[in-house]
Structure formats: structure tokens, C-alpha cells
Design an enzyme around this catalytic site. Structure first.
Site, PDB file in Angstrom:
ATOM      1  N   GLU A 263       0.600  -1.145   0.133  1.00 18.77           N
ATOM      2  CA  GLU A 263       0.489   0.204   0.123  1.00 18.77           C
ATOM      3  C   GLU A 263       0.572   1.608   0.177  1.00 18.77           C
ATOM      4  O   GLU A 263       1.658   1.012   0.083  1.00 18.77           O
ATOM      5  CB  GLU A 263      -1.178   0.387   0.945  1.00 18.77           C
ATOM      6  CG  GLU A 263      -1.916  -1.328   1.489  1.00 18.77           C
ATOM      7  CD  GLU A 263      -2.366  -0.731   2.368  1.00 18.77           C
ATOM      8  OE1 GLU A 263      -3.130  -1.719   2.907  1.00 18.77           O
ATOM      9  OE2 GLU A 263      -2.255  -0.105   3.307  1.00 18.77           O
TER      10      GLU A 263
ATOM     11  N   SER B 119       9.043   5.240  16.434  1.00 17.19           N
ATOM     12  CA  SER B 119       8.057   4.882  17.271  1.00 17.19           C
ATOM     13  C   SER B 119       7.980   3.760  18.955  1.00 17.19           C
ATOM     14  O   SER B 119       8.535   2.938  18.480  1.00 17.19           O
ATOM     15  CB  SER B 119       6.802   3.889  16.403  1.00 17.19           C
ATOM     16  OG  SER B 119       6.955   3.991  15.110  1.00 17.19           O
ATOM     17  N   LEU B 120       7.219   4.993  19.264  1.00 13.22           N
ATOM     18  CA  LEU B 120       7.661   4.227  20.672  1.00 13.22           C
ATOM     19  C   LEU B 120       6.624   3.988  21.378  1.00 13.22           C
ATOM     20  O   LEU B 120       6.630   2.982  22.168  1.00 13.22           O
ATOM     21  CB  LEU B 120       7.934   5.904  21.455  1.00 13.22           C
ATOM     22  CG  LEU B 120       8.995   5.827  22.359  1.00 13.22           C
ATOM     23  CD1 LEU B 120      10.178   5.145  22.783  1.00 13.22           C
ATOM     24  CD2 LEU B 120       9.054   7.025  23.714  1.00 13.22           C
ATOM     25  N   HIS B 121       5.326   4.132  21.453  1.00 17.49           N
ATOM     26  CA  HIS B 121       4.293   4.317  22.152  1.00 17.49           C
ATOM     27  C   HIS B 121       3.875   3.684  23.424  1.00 17.49           C
ATOM     28  O   HIS B 121       2.641   2.878  23.943  1.00 17.49           O
ATOM     29  CB  HIS B 121       4.101   3.046  21.100  1.00 17.49           C
ATOM     30  CG  HIS B 121       3.518   3.025  19.711  1.00 17.49           C
ATOM     31  ND1 HIS B 121       3.577   4.384  19.020  1.00 17.49           N
ATOM     32  CD2 HIS B 121       3.944   2.259  18.645  1.00 17.49           C
ATOM     33  CE1 HIS B 121       3.518   4.839  17.587  1.00 17.49           C
ATOM     34  NE2 HIS B 121       3.787   2.955  17.265  1.00 17.49           N
TER      35      HIS B 121
ATOM     36  N   CYS C 262       3.873  -5.972  15.586  1.00 17.31           N
ATOM     37  CA  CYS C 262       3.147  -4.503  16.754  1.00 17.31           C
ATOM     38  C   CYS C 262       1.601  -5.089  16.783  1.00 17.31           C
ATOM     39  O   CYS C 262       1.092  -4.910  15.992  1.00 17.31           O
ATOM     40  CB  CYS C 262       3.174  -3.217  16.550  1.00 17.31           C
ATOM     41  SG  CYS C 262       5.069  -2.915  16.301  1.00 17.31           S
TER      42      CYS C 262
ATOM     43  N   CYS D 208      -1.119  -3.435  15.064  1.00 14.68           N
ATOM     44  CA  CYS D 208      -0.675  -2.603  14.100  1.00 14.68           C
ATOM     45  C   CYS D 208      -1.289  -3.590  12.493  1.00 14.68           C
ATOM     46  O   CYS D 208      -1.248  -5.004  12.824  1.00 14.68           O
ATOM     47  CB  CYS D 208       0.399  -1.991  13.447  1.00 14.68           C
ATOM     48  SG  CYS D 208       1.018  -1.673  11.898  1.00 14.68           S
TER      49      CYS D 208
ATOM     50  N   CYS E   6      -2.500   1.485   9.131  1.00 11.13           N
ATOM     51  CA  CYS E   6      -0.933   0.933   8.274  1.00 11.13           C
ATOM     52  C   CYS E   6      -1.463  -0.916   7.480  1.00 11.13           C
ATOM     53  O   CYS E   6      -2.538  -0.832   9.405  1.00 11.13           O
ATOM     54  CB  CYS E   6      -0.044   0.545   9.033  1.00 11.13           C
ATOM     55  SG  CYS E   6       0.673   2.024   9.669  1.00 11.13           S
TER      56      CYS E   6
ATOM     57  N   GLY F  90       5.669  -2.214   6.323  1.00 11.17           N
ATOM     58  CA  GLY F  90       6.799  -2.577   6.586  1.00 11.17           C
ATOM     59  C   GLY F  90       7.652  -2.184   7.459  1.00 11.17           C
ATOM     60  O   GLY F  90       7.651  -0.932   8.378  1.00 11.17           O
TER      61      GLY F  90
ATOM     62  N   SER G 110      10.525   5.921   9.647  1.00 12.75           N
ATOM     63  CA  SER G 110      10.112   5.697  10.637  1.00 12.75           C
ATOM     64  C   SER G 110      10.424   4.563  10.591  1.00 12.75           C
ATOM     65  O   SER G 110       9.772   3.387  10.176  1.00 12.75           O
ATOM     66  CB  SER G 110       8.378   5.840  10.411  1.00 12.75           C
ATOM     67  OG  SER G 110       8.051   5.719  11.989  1.00 12.75           O
TER      68      SER G 110
HETATM   69  N1  SAH Z   1       7.722   0.330  10.613  1.00 20.24           N
HETATM   70  C1  SAH Z   1       8.346   1.692  10.894  1.00 20.24           C
HETATM   71  C2  SAH Z   1       6.844   2.017   9.914  1.00 20.24           C
HETATM   72  C3  SAH Z   1       5.399   1.513   9.942  1.00 20.24           C
HETATM   73  S1  SAH Z   1       4.300   2.027  10.643  1.00 20.24           S
HETATM   74  C4  SAH Z   1       7.461   1.373  12.277  1.00 20.24           C
HETATM   75  O1  SAH Z   1       7.611   1.049  13.534  1.00 20.24           O
HETATM   76  O2  SAH Z   1       7.510   3.020  12.278  1.00 20.24           O
HETATM   77  C5  SAH Z   1       4.340   3.826  10.431  1.00 20.24           C
HETATM   78  C6  SAH Z   1       3.439   4.418  11.930  1.00 20.24           C
HETATM   79  O3  SAH Z   1       1.848   3.937  12.216  1.00 20.24           O
HETATM   80  C7  SAH Z   1       3.910   4.041  13.270  1.00 20.24           C
HETATM   81  O4  SAH Z   1       4.442   5.294  14.173  1.00 20.24           O
HETATM   82  C8  SAH Z   1       3.298   3.249  13.734  1.00 20.24           C
HETATM   83  O5  SAH Z   1       3.433   2.875  15.463  1.00 20.24           O
HETATM   84  C9  SAH Z   1       1.815   3.628  13.740  1.00 20.24           C
HETATM   85  N2  SAH Z   1       1.078   2.621  13.413  1.00 20.24           N
HETATM   86  C10 SAH Z   1       0.668   1.429  13.518  1.00 20.24           C
HETATM   87  N3  SAH Z   1      -0.781   0.709  13.806  1.00 20.24           N
HETATM   88  C11 SAH Z   1      -1.071   2.250  13.901  1.00 20.24           C
HETATM   89  C12 SAH Z   1      -3.050   2.187  14.293  1.00 20.24           C
HETATM   90  N4  SAH Z   1      -3.515   1.380  14.683  1.00 20.24           N
HETATM   91  N5  SAH Z   1      -3.303   3.549  15.244  1.00 20.24           N
HETATM   92  C13 SAH Z   1      -2.295   5.089  14.995  1.00 20.24           C
HETATM   93  N6  SAH Z   1      -0.586   5.104  13.850  1.00 20.24           N
HETATM   94  C14 SAH Z   1      -0.846   3.307  13.686  1.00 20.24           C
END
Ligand code: SAH
Length: 355
Positions: free
Chosen positions: A90, A225-227, A126, A129, A345, A170, A202
Site C-alpha cells: 500500500e 515509534s515509541l508508544h 506490533c 498495527c 497501516c 514494513g 520511521s
Molecule cells: N515499521 C515502521 C514504519 C511503519 S508504521 C515503524 O514502526 O515506525 C508507521 C507508523 O504508524 C508507526 O508509528 C506505527 O506505530 C503507526 N501505526 C500503526 N498502527 C497504528 C494504528 N492502529 N493507529 C495509529 N498509528 C498506527
């Protein structure tokens, strides 16, 4: 057939010389492909016909096909591509409108950010995601990454493609060499000419990749991407944290900042009942407060049907944001775009593959 986009200007020049053609045609070919957006060598009208024939015999320009597309009411457009081996990826065009004051008149500047995938599927799993839910398929080649950029550039509905973010499917730093090869062409004045500062990588926190990136002569933006700000929770949300836990990740970020003098953005999805209360905010402050040049970007979670996550309510989002600001962190809040079209994503691909 080979993908001509695997060649940089120098290797294309060498190829032309080996055919007895002047090397200056390489710039012309780059211009046709990356700036004029032509997909057929036969349309490159200022090249000798014999050269167009040689190129068409050996190379192709675009190797993906559009499988599906969705357009949001906010202008965000999502494209689902089928690769030559039938894998799906995508990419998303996100239009931006900026106000620019020129003297007494206020102009509206239109431009577009392209959100690009670096792998088919994802191996990092994750929990929030959609990208990893069907597992990992394979790395994209540099040519395939550039295919996405080319297609997005040729299909912006508003303005030009001015920014690129590797936030699609990815993990870009898990496909390092192809990513960097593609970025050099995205950045090249002879090709897409997108400034390095307008290109964002990212990552979920791949330490060897961050270390390598710090050594490159490229001023790209880095997002982590910390979260979650404590290992126990981050291990649950992002299994990669077991391999690269927070203390080593933050130390690596500090070294990156010292070496490059560039800011790092920490992405933090706010998930209701998981990481969005005062304790979580306090932990985040504790983790980042000594990091010079850090910014936190808060993102209310996008609902992914399969993983049952929800954003907190507005009052809680605002509380979390104010807590960080009062503690001295540099904070922005990003509203998810394209919510009506499965723009989080991997969601479009997931929907498609379920059918
Ligand atoms: N693998 C890389 C890039 C892909 S994800 C990474 O982890 O950064 C791109 C961004 O979208 C990341 O910050 C990811 O955590 C976020 N993301 C994934 N699922 C999401 C969701 N359900 N809601 C909001 N952001 C999301």
C-alpha cells in the site's frame, strides 16, 4: 526484464556508453521517468529511436499494477499495488494545505506527502498495527519502492509530491540497503528532487539501522515509534522491544543526536486504557527529558478491527498533551488522516486479502 530504476545516474551513463550512446542521454532519461512521469521508452521523443528500442528491450519503468484505490473525504488517497509476484503493498497520498502570507495576500499552498511501504508484510508484529497481521512476505527492491513514489507523484490530486514518509507497511531499517538506494534517487536533483529534510524514516527501533543511518551523509528525518515508555508495556505492544529494550534504544538515540545534531521525533499512539493515563505520561517524561533535540508526536490510535484498540476521549488526549508540555517536552498532536478509508497501516491490504 530489469527495472531501470535500479540504476543511478552513473550506472545508467555507463550502460549508455557500453552501447556507444553518449552518456548525456542518462540525464534525459531520468528527466522523462522521474520528472515527466513517462512509463514508456517510446514516448521519450528527444532520444534517438534506436536508443529507445535498446532501452525497451532490456528495461521496464514501472513494474507494479494498481489493484484497488480508496479516496477519503479529506483528500487522502490510498493505493493498493500488486507487485510482479502478486504480493500486495500500500501507499498513500496525503494532501496538505498551508497558508503562506505574501505581503497583504494570503495564499494557500497545496502539496502532498507520500506514505510509502518498504516491505511486503512485516515481521515485527506490533499488537496495534494491521501491517503485520498476515506476517512477513519479503523486502521490496529499490525499484519497487521507487515505483510507489513514481505512481504517487503521477497521481497527486492536489499540488506536487513534496514530502515522503516511510510509514507504510514494513520496517524500513530492516531493508536498509534498498531503502538507502531508493532514498538517494528520491533525493537526487536529477530524479525526484525531494529534499532530504522532507524525507522521513520511521522505525520501530532497529538499533543497528539507526547507528548506520547516523554515519550517512544524508539529512533525512528520523522518527522512532515509541508508544510506551516502560519495557514491560512496550514488550507487550511491540515485541521488537525484547531485542532492543528502551535503555539501549534511548542511548542509541542520544548518540544519533550527538553525531548528526538532528532532532528525533518519537511517535506515541494514544491507546485508551493502555498507555494514555497520568502514570504513562510521567514515564514518558522521565524517559525523554534528558534527550537533547527530541520531539513527541502524539497520535490518537486508529481503530484496527482485528486488534480492538481505541483512542482515548478528547479530554484525556488534551490532558496527556498538556502534561508533557508542562514538563518541558516539545509536543505535537497529529490527527489521523483518511479515517474513512482504512488509511491506518496495512488496513486496505488486510481487507483485500480477506476477500
Ligand atoms: N515499521 C515502521 C514504519 C511503519 S508504521 C515503524 O514502526 O515506525 C508507521 C507508523 O504508524 C508507526 O508509528 C506505527 O506505530 C503507526 N501505526 C500503526 N498502527 C497504528 C494504528 N492502529 N493507529 C495509529 N498509528 C498506527
Amino acid at each position: 526484464m530489469q527495472d531501470i530504476k535500479e540504476l543511478n545516474l552513473k550506472t545508467l551513463e555507463d550502460k549508455l556508453l557500453s552501447w556507444g550512446s553518449p552518456k548525456y542521454h542518462a540525464r534525459g532519461i531520468f528527466n522523462w521517468i522521474y520528472q515527466k512521469g513517462v512509463y514508456e521508452f517510446s514516448q521519450m521523443s528527444n532520444l534517438p529511436i534506436s536508443l529507445r528500442g535498446l532501452l525497451a528491450k532490456e528495461y521496464l519503468i514501472l513494474s507494479l499494477h494498481l489493484a484497488d484505490t480508496q479516496k477519503s473525504s479529506d483528500g487522502t488517497t490510498k493505493f493498493l499495488f500488486e507487485l510482479a509476484d502478486k504480493n500486495l503493498v500500500e501507499a498513500v497520498n496525503i494532501p496538505m494545505v498551508k497558508r503562506a502570507s505574501t505581503g497583504k495576500t494570503a495564499n494557500r499552498l497545496h502539496s502532498t506527502t507520500g506514505c510509502i511501504s518498504s516491505q511486503a508484510g512485516c515481521k515485527f508484529g506490533c499488537s496495534f498495527c494491521a501491517s503485520g497481521q498476515k506476517g512477513f512476505k519479503r523486502n521490496l527492491s529499490a525499484g519497487e519502492i521507487l515505483d510507489e513514489v513514481l505512481y504517487l507523484k503521477n497521481n497527486t490530486s492536489i499540488g506536487n509530491l513534496t514530502h515522503i514518509v516511510f510509514m507504510g507497511t514494513g520496517e524500513p531499517l530492516d531493508n536498509y540497503d534498498h531503502l538507502l538506494k531508493a532514498i538517494r534517487i528520491i533525493n537526487s536533483p536529477d530524479a525526484f528532487n525531494v529534499g532530504a529534510r522532507r524525507i522521513t524514516i520511521s522505525t520501530c527501533g532497529i538499533i543497528p539501522g539507526i547507528k548506520k543511518l547516523a554515519q550517512e551523509d544524508l539529512q533525512v528525518e528520523l522518527s522512532i515509534s515509541l508508544h510506551a515508555a516502560v519495557d514491560k508495556l512496550r514488550n507487550q505492544l511491540m515485541p521488537v522491544n525484547n531485542k532492543y529494550p528502551l535503555a539501549t534504544l534511548i542511548k542509541c538515540c542520544q548518540e544519533y543526536i550527538t553525531k548528526t545534531n538532528r532532532q528525533i521525533t518519537f511517535e506515541y499512539i494514544l491507546i485508551k486504557g493502555v498507555n494514555a493515563d497520568a502514570v504513562a505520561a510521567g514515564n514518558l517524561v522521565k524517559l525523554l527529558k534528558d534527550l537533547r533535540l527530541a520531539k513527541v508526536n502524539l497520535i490518537p490510535a486508529n481503530c484496527v478491527a482485528e486488534s480492538k484498540i481505541f483512542p482515548p476521549d478528547d479530554a484525556q488526549i488534551d490532558y496527556f498533551k498538556q502534561y508533557l508540555i508542562k514538563s518541558g517536552l516539545n509536543v505535537t498532536l497529529r490527527r489521523e488522516r483518511g479515517q474513512d478509508i482504512d488509511a491506518a497501516c496495512g488496513q486496505l491490504r488486510l481487507k483485500y486479502e480477506k476477500i
